[in-house]
Every structure is written in C-alpha cells, then in structure tokens.
Design a protein around this motif. Structure first.
Motif, PDB file in Angstrom:
ATOM      1  N   ALA A  51       0.826  -1.207   0.000  1.00  0.00           N
ATOM      2  CA  ALA A  51       0.000   0.000   0.000  1.00  0.00           C
ATOM      3  C   ALA A  51       0.865   1.263   0.000  1.00  0.00           C
ATOM      4  O   ALA A  51       0.523   2.258  -0.645  1.00  0.00           O
ATOM      5  CB  ALA A  51      -0.951  -0.012   1.194  1.00  0.00           C
ATOM      6  N   LEU A  52       1.994   1.222   0.704  1.00  0.00           N
ATOM      7  CA  LEU A  52       2.884   2.381   0.753  1.00  0.00           C
ATOM      8  C   LEU A  52       3.495   2.701  -0.610  1.00  0.00           C
ATOM      9  O   LEU A  52       3.858   3.845  -0.871  1.00  0.00           O
ATOM     10  CB  LEU A  52       3.994   2.168   1.782  1.00  0.00           C
ATOM     11  N   THR A  53       3.626   1.708  -1.456  1.00  0.00           N
ATOM     12  CA  THR A  53       4.173   1.978  -2.790  1.00  0.00           C
ATOM     13  C   THR A  53       3.174   2.694  -3.684  1.00  0.00           C
ATOM     14  O   THR A  53       3.547   3.190  -4.742  1.00  0.00           O
ATOM     15  CB  THR A  53       4.637   0.687  -3.496  1.00  0.00           C
ATOM     16  N   GLY A  57      -3.022   8.324 -12.340  1.00  0.00           N
ATOM     17  CA  GLY A  57      -1.902   9.265 -12.455  1.00  0.00           C
ATOM     18  C   GLY A  57      -1.309   9.642 -11.111  1.00  0.00           C
ATOM     19  O   GLY A  57      -0.093   9.738 -10.968  1.00  0.00           O
ATOM     20  N   HIS A  58      -2.160   9.845 -10.118  1.00  0.00           N
ATOM     21  CA  HIS A  58      -1.670  10.230  -8.789  1.00  0.00           C
ATOM     22  C   HIS A  58      -0.850   9.115  -8.168  1.00  0.00           C
ATOM     23  O   HIS A  58       0.203   9.362  -7.591  1.00  0.00           O
ATOM     24  CB  HIS A  58      -2.838  10.612  -7.887  1.00  0.00           C
ATOM     25  N   ARG A  59      -1.292   7.883  -8.298  1.00  0.00           N
ATOM     26  CA  ARG A  59      -0.543   6.760  -7.725  1.00  0.00           C
ATOM     27  C   ARG A  59       0.815   6.603  -8.374  1.00  0.00           C
ATOM     28  O   ARG A  59       1.794   6.252  -7.718  1.00  0.00           O
ATOM     29  CB  ARG A  59      -1.341   5.465  -7.831  1.00  0.00           C
ATOM     30  N   ARG A  60       0.910   6.857  -9.668  1.00  0.00           N
ATOM     31  CA  ARG A  60       2.198   6.749 -10.340  1.00  0.00           C
ATOM     32  C   ARG A  60       3.184   7.783  -9.806  1.00  0.00           C
ATOM     33  O   ARG A  60       4.351   7.478  -9.562  1.00  0.00           O
ATOM     34  CB  ARG A  60       2.021   6.904 -11.848  1.00  0.00           C
ATOM     35  N   GLU A  63       3.362  -1.404 -11.597  1.00  0.00           N
ATOM     36  CA  GLU A  63       2.746  -2.384 -10.715  1.00  0.00           C
ATOM     37  C   GLU A  63       3.287  -3.786 -10.973  1.00  0.00           C
ATOM     38  O   GLU A  63       3.611  -4.521 -10.040  1.00  0.00           O
ATOM     39  CB  GLU A  63       1.227  -2.362 -10.870  1.00  0.00           C
ATOM     40  N   VAL A  64       3.407  -4.152 -12.230  1.00  0.00           N
ATOM     41  CA  VAL A  64       3.910  -5.483 -12.586  1.00  0.00           C
ATOM     42  C   VAL A  64       5.325  -5.670 -12.046  1.00  0.00           C
ATOM     43  O   VAL A  64       5.632  -6.676 -11.408  1.00  0.00           O
ATOM     44  CB  VAL A  64       3.868  -5.667 -14.121  1.00  0.00           C
ATOM     45  N   LEU A  65       6.185  -4.689 -12.277  1.00  0.00           N
ATOM     46  CA  LEU A  65       7.571  -4.785 -11.822  1.00  0.00           C
ATOM     47  C   LEU A  65       7.674  -4.768 -10.302  1.00  0.00           C
ATOM     48  O   LEU A  65       8.468  -5.510  -9.721  1.00  0.00           O
ATOM     49  CB  LEU A  65       8.406  -3.650 -12.428  1.00  0.00           C
ATOM     50  N   SER A  66       6.864  -3.941  -9.643  1.00  0.00           N
ATOM     51  CA  SER A  66       6.958  -3.863  -8.182  1.00  0.00           C
ATOM     52  C   SER A  66       6.436  -5.136  -7.508  1.00  0.00           C
ATOM     53  O   SER A  66       6.982  -5.561  -6.484  1.00  0.00           O
ATOM     54  CB  SER A  66       6.225  -2.630  -7.636  1.00  0.00           C
ATOM     55  N   LEU A  67       5.411  -5.753  -8.057  1.00  0.00           N
ATOM     56  CA  LEU A  67       4.910  -6.992  -7.456  1.00  0.00           C
ATOM     57  C   LEU A  67       5.974  -8.080  -7.464  1.00  0.00           C
ATOM     58  O   LEU A  67       6.132  -8.803  -6.481  1.00  0.00           O
ATOM     59  CB  LEU A  67       3.651  -7.481  -8.191  1.00  0.00           C
ATOM     60  N   VAL A  68       6.714  -8.175  -8.553  1.00  0.00           N
ATOM     61  CA  VAL A  68       7.715  -9.223  -8.678  1.00  0.00           C
ATOM     62  C   VAL A  68       9.020  -8.838  -7.976  1.00  0.00           C
ATOM     63  O   VAL A  68       9.576  -9.619  -7.218  1.00  0.00           O
ATOM     64  CB  VAL A  68       7.976  -9.546 -10.171  1.00  0.00           C
ATOM     65  N   ALA A  78       6.801   7.005  -7.784  1.00  0.00           N
ATOM     66  CA  ALA A  78       8.078   7.581  -8.203  1.00  0.00           C
ATOM     67  C   ALA A  78       8.708   8.387  -7.065  1.00  0.00           C
ATOM     68  O   ALA A  78       9.925   8.333  -6.852  1.00  0.00           O
ATOM     69  CB  ALA A  78       7.883   8.448  -9.441  1.00  0.00           C
ATOM     70  N   GLU A  79       7.891   9.119  -6.309  1.00  0.00           N
ATOM     71  CA  GLU A  79       8.409   9.873  -5.157  1.00  0.00           C
ATOM     72  C   GLU A  79       8.926   8.937  -4.074  1.00  0.00           C
ATOM     73  O   GLU A  79       9.953   9.207  -3.450  1.00  0.00           O
ATOM     74  CB  GLU A  79       7.316  10.779  -4.587  1.00  0.00           C
ATOM     75  N   ARG A  80       8.251   7.846  -3.844  1.00  0.00           N
ATOM     76  CA  ARG A  80       8.695   6.869  -2.835  1.00  0.00           C
ATOM     77  C   ARG A  80      10.058   6.285  -3.195  1.00  0.00           C
ATOM     78  O   ARG A  80      10.924   6.136  -2.351  1.00  0.00           O
ATOM     79  CB  ARG A  80       7.698   5.722  -2.702  1.00  0.00           C
ATOM     80  N   ILE A  81      10.227   5.942  -4.463  1.00  0.00           N
ATOM     81  CA  ILE A  81      11.504   5.384  -4.901  1.00  0.00           C
ATOM     82  C   ILE A  81      12.609   6.414  -4.681  1.00  0.00           C
ATOM     83  O   ILE A  81      13.693   6.080  -4.201  1.00  0.00           O
ATOM     84  CB  ILE A  81      11.428   4.933  -6.370  1.00  0.00           C
TER      85      ILE A  81
END
Length: 182
Positions: free
Chosen positions: A23-25, A73-76, A120-125, A80-83
C-alpha cells in the motif's frame, strides 16, 4: 483445525507488513495504513475464501481498495516519489562499487516514465517478492498474460534506461539493463 480467531491472528502477523508495504508503494502513509487495515477487515469477513498462500489474495484486495482511493496518475507520481525517497546516499555508494552503474537520475527518470501498469507489474515481482503466478492473481489475469506483461515491462524499462538523459554520456550495457529490469 484452528479456530477462526487463531487463523486470522496468524494471517495478520505473517502478512500485515507486506500488505502495508504494498500500500505504501501506491499511497501516502496515512492512506496506506487505512488500506492495510481495511484489507484485513475484509480478510476477517471472508476468512473462508482465502487460499494458500494468502499473500496474493490479500494484495489483490489491497489493490482493489487502492483503485477506489486514487486515480491512476496520482498513484504513479506517489510511487516515483517513494523510490526517490527510499534511495539514499548509502544506496548510491553501494551502486558506485558495481562494475556498470546507471546514474540515479537516469534510473528515477526511467521508472517515473513507465506506465502505472508497468510499475505495478515490476513492483509486485521485484519489490514484493511474488512469483509471476502469484502476481497474476493480484492483478486478476492469467499467468500467461502476466508473464507477457512482465516481459514487456522489463523491455520498456531497459529501453528507458538506454535512452535516458545520461545515456549519451555513459552507455548502459545490455547486461546492466537486463539486471535493472529484473
């Protein structure tokens, strides 16, 4: 057989941090905590529907809740800010030791330029440690479709890394691009 309360307690203890991390991502900390809490409220209500392993089911619920909370758009932008926030001086020093290093700005720009679906695909894996079959359950598609999405997302990331602003100054080897896409 365990009683429902014991089963739920074990489920919560083993999976809460990973659901919260997911959820934090995708959301601000206060929203992510609400999403994680609501995920486990739903898990309590539907305890009999949760299969083994439970994490894909839980992340699927969290994902659906996030879709209700945020626009794509907001979640993206949040991801990016979290990373960027999670990448500190120690990370940069560790990367500098590697043989071929992609500059931080190039990597962040490449990640920020990916679509919501690719992120999302990349972060899940890569971030959440799910295998592609489990991740397919989270996003609600077949394993074959997820493998295709993952392959395409990795190719788009590798291409973005190769074409980044620092690419003209420092070429990225194919090996580094493949490793970054994993």
């Amino acid at each position: 057989m365990d009683d429902p309360e014991s089963r739920f307690t074990r489920l919560y203890d083993q999976n809460y941090r990973r659901v919260l991390a997911y959820a934090l991502t995708h959301a601000e900390p206060h929203t992510a905590e609400d999403i994680a809490s609501e995920t486990f409220l739903i898990a309590w209500r539907r305890l009999g529907d949760i299969g083994e392993p439970p994490l894909p089911w839980l992340l699927g619920v969290a994902r659906n809740l996030l879709h209700k909370q945020r626009s794509h758009g907001h979640r993206r932008r949040v991801l990016a800010e979290r990373i960027a926030e999670l990448t500190g001086p120690a990370d940069l020093a560790a990367w500098d030791v590697a043989e071929h290093v992609v500059e931080r700005e190039t990597a962040l720009a490449a990640v920020a330029g990916l679509s919501e679906r690719d992120l999302e695909v990349l972060s899940l894996v890569n971030w959440h440690g799910l295998d592609p079959r489990q991740a397919a359950k989270v996003v609600g598609c077949s394993s074959a479709a997820f493998f295709v999405r993952l392959h395409r997302a990795r190719k788009r990331l590798a291409k973005a890394l190769e074409n980044g602003p620092a690419a003209a100054q420092r070429p990225v080897s194919a090996k580094v691009a493949r490793e970054a896409a994993r």
